[in-house]
Structures are given as structure tokens and as C-alpha cells.
Write a protein that holds these residues in place. Structure first.
Motif, PDB file in Angstrom:
ATOM      1  N   TYR A  59       0.908  -1.374  -0.523  1.00  0.00           N
ATOM      2  CA  TYR A  59       0.448  -0.109  -0.335  1.00  0.00           C
ATOM      3  C   TYR A  59       0.894   0.989   0.182  1.00  0.00           C
ATOM      4  N   SER A  60       1.742   1.297  -0.496  1.00  0.00           N
ATOM      5  CA  SER A  60       2.916   1.876  -0.952  1.00  0.00           C
ATOM      6  C   SER A  60       3.004   3.161  -1.913  1.00  0.00           C
ATOM      7  N   PRO A  61       2.788   4.120  -2.377  1.00  0.00           N
ATOM      8  CA  PRO A  61       3.181   4.539  -4.104  1.00  0.00           C
ATOM      9  C   PRO A  61       4.043   3.680  -4.941  1.00  0.00           C
ATOM     10  N   ALA A  62       4.980   3.653  -4.580  1.00  0.00           N
ATOM     11  CA  ALA A  62       5.815   2.911  -4.613  1.00  0.00           C
ATOM     12  C   ALA A  62       4.995   1.403  -5.906  1.00  0.00           C
ATOM     13  N   SER A  63       4.610   0.309  -5.775  1.00  0.00           N
ATOM     14  CA  SER A  63       4.088  -0.462  -6.170  1.00  0.00           C
ATOM     15  C   SER A  63       4.144  -0.116  -7.696  1.00  0.00           C
ATOM     16  N   PRO A  64       2.705   0.776  -7.955  1.00  0.00           N
ATOM     17  CA  PRO A  64       2.178   0.923  -8.623  1.00  0.00           C
ATOM     18  C   PRO A  64       3.446   1.486  -9.907  1.00  0.00           C
ATOM     19  N   ARG A  65       3.968   2.550  -9.484  1.00  0.00           N
ATOM     20  CA  ARG A  65       4.805   3.084  -9.628  1.00  0.00           C
ATOM     21  C   ARG A  65       6.310   2.590 -10.498  1.00  0.00           C
ATOM     22  N   ASN A  66       6.847   1.829  -9.811  1.00  0.00           N
ATOM     23  CA  ASN A  66       7.917   0.251 -10.723  1.00  0.00           C
ATOM     24  C   ASN A  66       6.792  -0.625 -11.478  1.00  0.00           C
ATOM     25  N   THR A  67       5.128  -0.563 -11.069  1.00  0.00           N
ATOM     26  CA  THR A  67       4.974  -1.531 -12.289  1.00  0.00           C
ATOM     27  C   THR A  67       4.764  -0.568 -13.808  1.00  0.00           C
ATOM     28  N   GLY A  68       4.586   0.409 -13.669  1.00  0.00           N
ATOM     29  CA  GLY A  68       4.449   1.416 -14.567  1.00  0.00           C
ATOM     30  C   GLY A  68       5.948   1.598 -15.137  1.00  0.00           C
ATOM     31  N   ILE A  69       6.871   1.535 -14.658  1.00  0.00           N
ATOM     32  CA  ILE A  69       8.487   1.243 -15.207  1.00  0.00           C
ATOM     33  C   ILE A  69       8.296   0.326 -15.797  1.00  0.00           C
ATOM     34  N   HIS A  70       8.191  -0.980 -15.581  1.00  0.00           N
ATOM     35  CA  HIS A  70       8.384  -2.307 -15.885  1.00  0.00           C
ATOM     36  C   HIS A  70       7.684  -2.176 -17.173  1.00  0.00           C
ATOM     37  N   LEU A  71       6.129  -1.203 -17.761  1.00  0.00           N
ATOM     38  CA  LEU A  71       5.465  -2.028 -18.629  1.00  0.00           C
ATOM     39  C   LEU A  71       5.736  -0.589 -19.615  1.00  0.00           C
ATOM     40  N   ALA A  72       6.627   0.213 -19.309  1.00  0.00           N
ATOM     41  CA  ALA A  72       6.835   1.540 -19.922  1.00  0.00           C
ATOM     42  C   ALA A  72       7.769   1.420 -21.365  1.00  0.00           C
ATOM     43  N   LYS A  73       7.580   1.637 -23.049  1.00  0.00           N
ATOM     44  CA  LYS A  73       8.193   1.114 -23.810  1.00  0.00           C
ATOM     45  C   LYS A  73       9.126   2.978 -24.170  1.00  0.00           C
ATOM     46  N   GLY A  74       9.346   3.543 -22.870  1.00  0.00           N
ATOM     47  CA  GLY A  74       9.086   4.690 -23.918  1.00  0.00           C
ATOM     48  C   GLY A  74      10.876   4.054 -24.012  1.00  0.00           C
ATOM     49  N   LYS A  75      11.800   5.934 -24.140  1.00  0.00           N
ATOM     50  CA  LYS A  75      13.058   6.250 -23.817  1.00  0.00           C
ATOM     51  C   LYS A  75      13.171   6.956 -22.563  1.00  0.00           C
ATOM     52  N   TYR A  76      11.848   8.119 -22.766  1.00  0.00           N
ATOM     53  CA  TYR A  76      11.485   8.335 -21.323  1.00  0.00           C
ATOM     54  C   TYR A  76      11.192   8.401 -20.664  1.00  0.00           C
ATOM     55  N   LEU A  77      11.390   8.366 -19.060  1.00  0.00           N
ATOM     56  CA  LEU A  77      10.056   7.889 -18.110  1.00  0.00           C
ATOM     57  C   LEU A  77       9.476   9.802 -17.593  1.00  0.00           C
ATOM     58  N   TYR A  78       8.193   9.898 -17.770  1.00  0.00           N
ATOM     59  CA  TYR A  78       7.455  10.982 -16.872  1.00  0.00           C
ATOM     60  C   TYR A  78       6.435  10.973 -15.701  1.00  0.00           C
ATOM     61  N   PHE A  79       6.928  10.716 -14.122  1.00  0.00           N
ATOM     62  CA  PHE A  79       5.738  10.331 -13.737  1.00  0.00           C
ATOM     63  C   PHE A  79       4.043  11.553 -13.509  1.00  0.00           C
ATOM     64  N   LEU A  80       3.957  11.210 -13.768  1.00  0.00           N
ATOM     65  CA  LEU A  80       2.359  13.000 -13.199  1.00  0.00           C
ATOM     66  C   LEU A  80       1.294  11.611 -12.547  1.00  0.00           C
ATOM     67  N   ASP A  81       1.403  12.168 -11.361  1.00  0.00           N
ATOM     68  CA  ASP A  81      -0.079  12.457 -10.546  1.00  0.00           C
ATOM     69  C   ASP A  81      -0.748  12.959 -11.403  1.00  0.00           C
ATOM     70  N   HIS A  82      -2.430  12.236 -10.563  1.00  0.00           N
ATOM     71  CA  HIS A  82      -3.406  13.833 -11.277  1.00  0.00           C
ATOM     72  C   HIS A  82      -4.020  13.784  -9.973  1.00  0.00           C
TER      73      HIS A  82
END
Length: 100
Positions: free
Chosen positions: A77-100
Motif C-alpha cells: 500500500y505504498s506509491p512505489a508499487s504502481p510506479r514500479n509496475t509502470g516502469i516495467h510496462l514502459a516502452k519509452g526512451k524517457y519516463l515521466y511520472f504524473l500524479d493526477h
């Protein structure tokens, strides 16, 4: 390597989400989708949320082809879990984290 590079995707936008507030998320979606380029992707991780949360996000993003909505349920139940999943799914050369 933390993520896979792709020549087609320049930027991966990663948004972790928990029980989305539709009004707040709609503003975020309008901002991203207005400026989104063909070589961008937007990965939204719906983390430990109500069952209807992912469908609300899909509706607000208009099922845009550059948007991936990924549902994740785990015991973390920490924000790290979904962020790490996003990193693993990402296909881009660059990453940008955007909280809504």
C-alpha cells in the motif's frame, strides 16, 4: 535495465491511481490528451482500487490508443508499487511520472 526501450515511443507518462476522483482525473486527462504526441504513451496504474475505477478512467480517456490502463492488486500500500509496475510496462526512451 529497468525498462524496454522502443524506437517508436519517445516518452512514457506513468500515472499511479487509487480510487480516482473523476473530476480531478478528467482535468488531468484533458491536459495530457490535448498535448499527447504520436510517439508518447500514457500508462495509468489503477492500484488497489474499487472495481469501477478502471472503467471510469477508460471512459475519461476515451479509450485513446496511446493510453494503457493496468489494474494492479497487491498487499503493498505504498506509491512505489504502481510506479514500479509502470516502469516495467514502459516502452519509452524517457519516463515521466504524473500524479493526477
Amino acid at each position: 535495465m529497468l525498462f524496454m526501450n522502443s524506437e517508436k515511443i519517445g516518452l512514457s507518462i506513468i500515472t499511479p491511481s487509487k480510487d480516482v476522483n473523476p473530476a480531478a482525473f478528467e482535468e488531468t486527462a484533458n491536459s495530457v490528451l490535448t498535448v499527447m504526441e504520436p510517439d508518447w504513451e500514457w500508462i495509468i496504474i489503477v492500484h488497489n482500487s474499487k472495481p469501477e475505477a478502471a472503467e471510469q478512467i477508460r471512459r475519461l480517456t476515451g479509450n485513446h490508443p496511446g493510453v494503457t490502463v493496468y489494474v494492479k492488486k497487491d498487499e503493498i500500500y505504498s506509491p512505489a508499487s504502481p510506479r514500479n509496475t509502470g516502469i516495467h510496462l514502459a516502452k519509452g526512451k524517457y519516463l515521466y511520472f504524473l500524479d493526477h
